[in-house]
Design a protein around this motif. Structure first.
Motif, PDB file in Angstrom:
ATOM      1  N   VAL A   1       0.868  -1.187   0.000  1.00  0.00           N
ATOM      2  CA  VAL A   1       0.000   0.000   0.000  1.00  0.00           C
ATOM      3  C   VAL A   1       0.904   1.236   0.000  1.00  0.00           C
ATOM      4  N   THR A   2       0.694   2.121  -0.974  1.00  0.00           N
ATOM      5  CA  THR A   2       1.672   3.198  -1.170  1.00  0.00           C
ATOM      6  C   THR A   2       1.114   4.617  -1.032  1.00  0.00           C
ATOM      7  N   ARG A   3      -0.227   4.762  -1.034  1.00  0.00           N
ATOM      8  CA  ARG A   3      -0.752   6.138  -0.940  1.00  0.00           C
ATOM      9  C   ARG A   3      -0.996   6.536   0.513  1.00  0.00           C
ATOM     10  N   HIS A   4      -0.795   7.828   0.804  1.00  0.00           N
ATOM     11  CA  HIS A   4      -0.950   8.406   2.135  1.00  0.00           C
ATOM     12  C   HIS A   4      -2.327   8.058   2.710  1.00  0.00           C
ATOM     13  N   ALA A   5      -3.410   8.306   1.918  1.00  0.00           N
ATOM     14  CA  ALA A   5      -4.774   8.112   2.425  1.00  0.00           C
ATOM     15  C   ALA A   5      -5.022   6.641   2.767  1.00  0.00           C
ATOM     16  N   ASP A   6      -4.461   5.734   1.977  1.00  0.00           N
ATOM     17  CA  ASP A   6      -4.696   4.306   2.218  1.00  0.00           C
ATOM     18  C   ASP A   6      -3.901   3.809   3.428  1.00  0.00           C
ATOM     19  N   VAL A   7      -2.687   4.322   3.585  1.00  0.00           N
ATOM     20  CA  VAL A   7      -1.896   3.956   4.773  1.00  0.00           C
ATOM     21  C   VAL A   7      -2.678   4.389   6.017  1.00  0.00           C
ATOM     22  N   LEU A   8      -3.194   5.623   5.989  1.00  0.00           N
ATOM     23  CA  LEU A   8      -3.968   6.124   7.133  1.00  0.00           C
ATOM     24  C   LEU A   8      -5.171   5.240   7.423  1.00  0.00           C
ATOM     25  N   ARG A   9      -5.880   4.868   6.353  1.00  0.00           N
ATOM     26  CA  ARG A   9      -7.094   4.067   6.559  1.00  0.00           C
ATOM     27  C   ARG A   9      -6.752   2.747   7.250  1.00  0.00           C
ATOM     28  N   VAL A  10      -5.682   2.117   6.835  1.00  0.00           N
ATOM     29  CA  VAL A  10      -5.331   0.807   7.397  1.00  0.00           C
ATOM     30  C   VAL A  10      -4.835   0.940   8.841  1.00  0.00           C
ATOM     31  N   VAL A  11      -3.926   1.869   9.104  1.00  0.00           N
ATOM     32  CA  VAL A  11      -3.357   1.912  10.466  1.00  0.00           C
ATOM     33  C   VAL A  11      -4.363   2.407  11.513  1.00  0.00           C
ATOM     34  N   ARG A  12      -5.397   3.111  11.044  1.00  0.00           N
ATOM     35  CA  ARG A  12      -6.433   3.542  11.994  1.00  0.00           C
ATOM     36  C   ARG A  12      -7.326   2.388  12.437  1.00  0.00           C
ATOM     37  N   ASP A  13      -7.422   1.343  11.597  1.00  0.00           N
ATOM     38  CA  ASP A  13      -8.424   0.294  11.815  1.00  0.00           C
ATOM     39  C   ASP A  13      -7.744  -1.004  12.271  1.00  0.00           C
ATOM     40  N   SER A  14      -7.427  -1.053  13.579  1.00  0.00           N
ATOM     41  CA  SER A  14      -6.705  -2.251  14.036  1.00  0.00           C
ATOM     42  C   SER A  14      -7.638  -3.433  14.265  1.00  0.00           C
ATOM     43  N   ASP A  15      -8.974  -3.226  14.129  1.00  0.00           N
ATOM     44  CA  ASP A  15      -9.875  -4.390  14.184  1.00  0.00           C
ATOM     45  C   ASP A  15      -9.727  -5.227  12.905  1.00  0.00           C
ATOM     46  N   THR A  16      -9.684  -4.534  11.768  1.00  0.00           N
ATOM     47  CA  THR A  16      -9.593  -5.257  10.490  1.00  0.00           C
ATOM     48  C   THR A  16      -8.144  -5.573  10.114  1.00  0.00           C
ATOM     49  N   PHE A  17      -7.215  -4.700  10.568  1.00  0.00           N
ATOM     50  CA  PHE A  17      -5.807  -4.870  10.194  1.00  0.00           C
ATOM     51  C   PHE A  17      -4.995  -4.965  11.489  1.00  0.00           C
ATOM     52  N   THR A  18      -4.756  -6.178  11.928  1.00  0.00           N
ATOM     53  CA  THR A  18      -4.171  -6.345  13.260  1.00  0.00           C
ATOM     54  C   THR A  18      -2.635  -6.366  13.256  1.00  0.00           C
ATOM     55  N   SER A  19      -2.070  -5.959  14.395  1.00  0.00           N
ATOM     56  CA  SER A  19      -0.616  -6.051  14.616  1.00  0.00           C
ATOM     57  C   SER A  19      -0.275  -7.292  15.430  1.00  0.00           C
ATOM     58  N   MET A  20      -1.303  -8.054  15.815  1.00  0.00           N
ATOM     59  CA  MET A  20      -1.100  -9.148  16.772  1.00  0.00           C
ATOM     60  C   MET A  20      -0.166 -10.243  16.274  1.00  0.00           C
ATOM     61  N   ARG A  21       0.049 -10.333  14.952  1.00  0.00           N
ATOM     62  CA  ARG A  21       0.978 -11.379  14.481  1.00  0.00           C
ATOM     63  C   ARG A  21       2.345 -10.813  14.149  1.00  0.00           C
ATOM     64  N   GLY A  22       2.465  -9.498  14.190  1.00  0.00           N
ATOM     65  CA  GLY A  22       3.734  -8.866  13.861  1.00  0.00           C
ATOM     66  C   GLY A  22       3.477  -7.581  13.102  1.00  0.00           C
ATOM     67  N   ASN A  23       4.527  -6.753  12.961  1.00  0.00           N
ATOM     68  CA  ASN A  23       4.350  -5.498  12.211  1.00  0.00           C
ATOM     69  C   ASN A  23       5.482  -5.253  11.212  1.00  0.00           C
ATOM     70  N   MET A  24       6.250  -6.324  10.921  1.00  0.00           N
ATOM     71  CA  MET A  24       7.323  -6.196   9.928  1.00  0.00           C
ATOM     72  C   MET A  24       7.140  -7.296   8.892  1.00  0.00           C
ATOM     73  N   LEU A  25       7.401  -6.950   7.643  1.00  0.00           N
ATOM     74  CA  LEU A  25       7.226  -7.888   6.545  1.00  0.00           C
ATOM     75  C   LEU A  25       7.942  -9.217   6.811  1.00  0.00           C
ATOM     76  N   GLY A  26       9.216  -9.141   7.225  1.00  0.00           N
ATOM     77  CA  GLY A  26      10.022 -10.349   7.405  1.00  0.00           C
ATOM     78  C   GLY A  26       9.365 -11.321   8.374  1.00  0.00           C
ATOM     79  N   THR A  27       8.990 -10.838   9.565  1.00  0.00           N
ATOM     80  CA  THR A  27       8.404 -11.753  10.560  1.00  0.00           C
ATOM     81  C   THR A  27       7.002 -12.193  10.117  1.00  0.00           C
TER      82      THR A  27
END
Ligand code: HEM
Length: 405
Positions: A53-79
């Motif tokens: 995801v490369t656009r500013h507005a889309d990055v904002l939409r995803v990081v605001r919504d941790s119900d749909t886009f969770t960090s619980m499994r990790g927050n880096m591509l490699g892991t």
């Protein structure tokens, strides 16, 4: 994953390859993706691919919504591609929901203006001393001699590492961050990591017996979800602060000096106008974007800019691209210390917005203020090397000559 890419992708590069980020200028690539395929499906060899995801507005939409886009499994591509972050569910940046909220409110007091005051003093002192020493010698490697030292000093102050232990902790933390897993430096890094974890275990035990006015004491004395943190959770969260705040800030400082050294007109403006210390720090943060991306996992089938994302998909949000989005920034590829407004996403956004943002800002402002006070001119004197990484990007060496004011 469903849905086909919007257009033929002519200039594809492997974003997983750490050396791509160290050796190639990806500005044109990001621009192409923003324009033609802003939510792009990236193949990953034999492994399942991931969304880019490369656009500013889309990055904002995803990081605001941790119900749909969770960090619980990790927050880096490699892991995320390997499976699960070892700290998942226990370390602040890779938790969500109630546990994250509780842990964050426990820690937030350690980053309040009153708590940061002594840390800010120590940043100013360290920056002044280290920069003056470098100027006296006529120059050297700015990364090793200044940019690597100040953030670590600040974290030691924040965590409450006693003065006498700091030289050893600084040495170990420096060693722990170096090397590739397979080489000699990588081996030494792993030994240093174990030693540093052992050190924080002992420090946490000491703070349990005798709490002090520092972040480790907050962690050992506090409760989350009506229970105290386990020893392991305390340790992981100390480590989160060290890894979150050391290398990122180092890269912003080093990349900031390189930008100033290579944009004469901006250097001249900074020397003439103290007001540029504040807006200039923000522009350095945008320009350097040390955390190139953050990652999330989709928790339920959803849609983003017309693309269908499936439960379990890995989504990567490239702040390095969002910070150059022409829909948000005028002349995004121009380094402008006076840029206003500057809605960069260098510290992320939403529930996981960087806890150390104020601290990092103080470190960059201290550098700019001290450069104004001490240095007449700066010149790059040798090859500049970049870290091979798809996550934390920027300079590993920056040889400079500094002329005193
Ligand atoms: C979170 C970047 C400095 C501690 C984050 C995030 C980013 C970031 C992008 C969000 C991660 C995500 O959404 O998954 C940076 C950059 C820095 C910097 C570029 C320097 C220029 C620091 C410092 C500290 C720190 C100095 C502390 C000493 C943290 C912590 C989190 C975090 C604890 C997790 C917050 C949460 O999950 O609620 N940082 N950071 N960072 N950062 Fe920073």
């Amino acid at each position: 994953m469903t849905g086909e890419p919007a257009t033929v992708d002519a200039g594809a590069v492997d974003l997983l390859d750490p050396y791509v980020h160290a050796t190639r200028d990806l500005t044109g690539r990001w621009r192409w993706l923003r324009r033609h395929d802003p939510v792009h499906w990236h193949q990953a060899g034999a492994a399942k691919g991931f969304w880019v995801v490369t656009r500013h507005a889309d990055v904002l939409r995803v990081v605001r919504d941790s119900d749909t886009f969770t960090s619980m499994r990790g927050n880096m591509l490699g892991t995320l591609l390997r499976g699960r972050d070892p700290g998942a569910g226990r370390m602040l940046v890779v938790t969500d929901g109630r546990f994250h909220t509780g842990l964050r409110s426990l820690l937030v007091g350690g980053f309040a203006p009153r708590a940061l005051r002594p840390v800010t003093h120590s940043i100013t002192r360290a920056t002044r001393e280290l920069l003056r020493r470098l100027v006296e010698r006529g120059g050297g490697d700015f990364v090793a001699e200044v940019a690597a030292q100040v953030p670590l000093q600040a974290i030691c102050e924040l965590l409450g590492v006693p003065e006498v232990d700091r030289p050893r902790v600084l040495e170990l933390t420096g060693a722990a961050m170096l090397g590739e897993p397979a080489d000699q430096a990588g081996m030494e890094a792993r030994i240093a990591q174990s030693e540093i974890l052992l050190y924080y275990t002992r420090l946490a035990a000491a703070r349990r017996d005798a709490p002090a006015d520092d972040v480790i004491s907050l962690l050992v004395a506090g409760t989350v979800d009506d229970r105290p943190l386990t020893d392991e959770e305390v340790l992981l969260n100390c480590y989160n602060l060290v890894i979150g705040g050391d290398e990122t800030a180092r890269l912003a400082l080093a990349g900031g000096l390189l930008a100033l050294a290579t944009h004469d007109e901006q250097w001249v403006r900074l020397m003439a106008d103290p007001a540029l210390v504040h807006s200039g720090a923000e522009e350095i943060l945008r320009w350097t974007t040390p955390a190139a991306h953050v990652g999330r996992t989709v928790t339920a089938d959803t849609e983003l800019r017309g693309r269908a994302l499936s439960e379990g998909d890995v989504v990567t949000l490239w702040m390095v691209s969002a910070n150059r989005d022409e829909d948000v920034f005028a002349a995004p590829d121009t380094f402008d210390l006076a840029r206003q407004p500057n809605r960069h996403l260098t510290f992320g956004y939403g529930p996981h917005f960087c806890l150390g943002a104020q601290l990092a800002r103080e470190e960059i402002r201290a550098l700019l203020a001290e450069l104004r006070a001490t240095v007449r001119s700066v010149e790059v004197t040798g090859p500049v090397r970049r870290l091979p990484s798809n996550f934390i990007t920027g300079l590993s060496t920056l040889p400079v000559a500094l002329t005193p004011r």
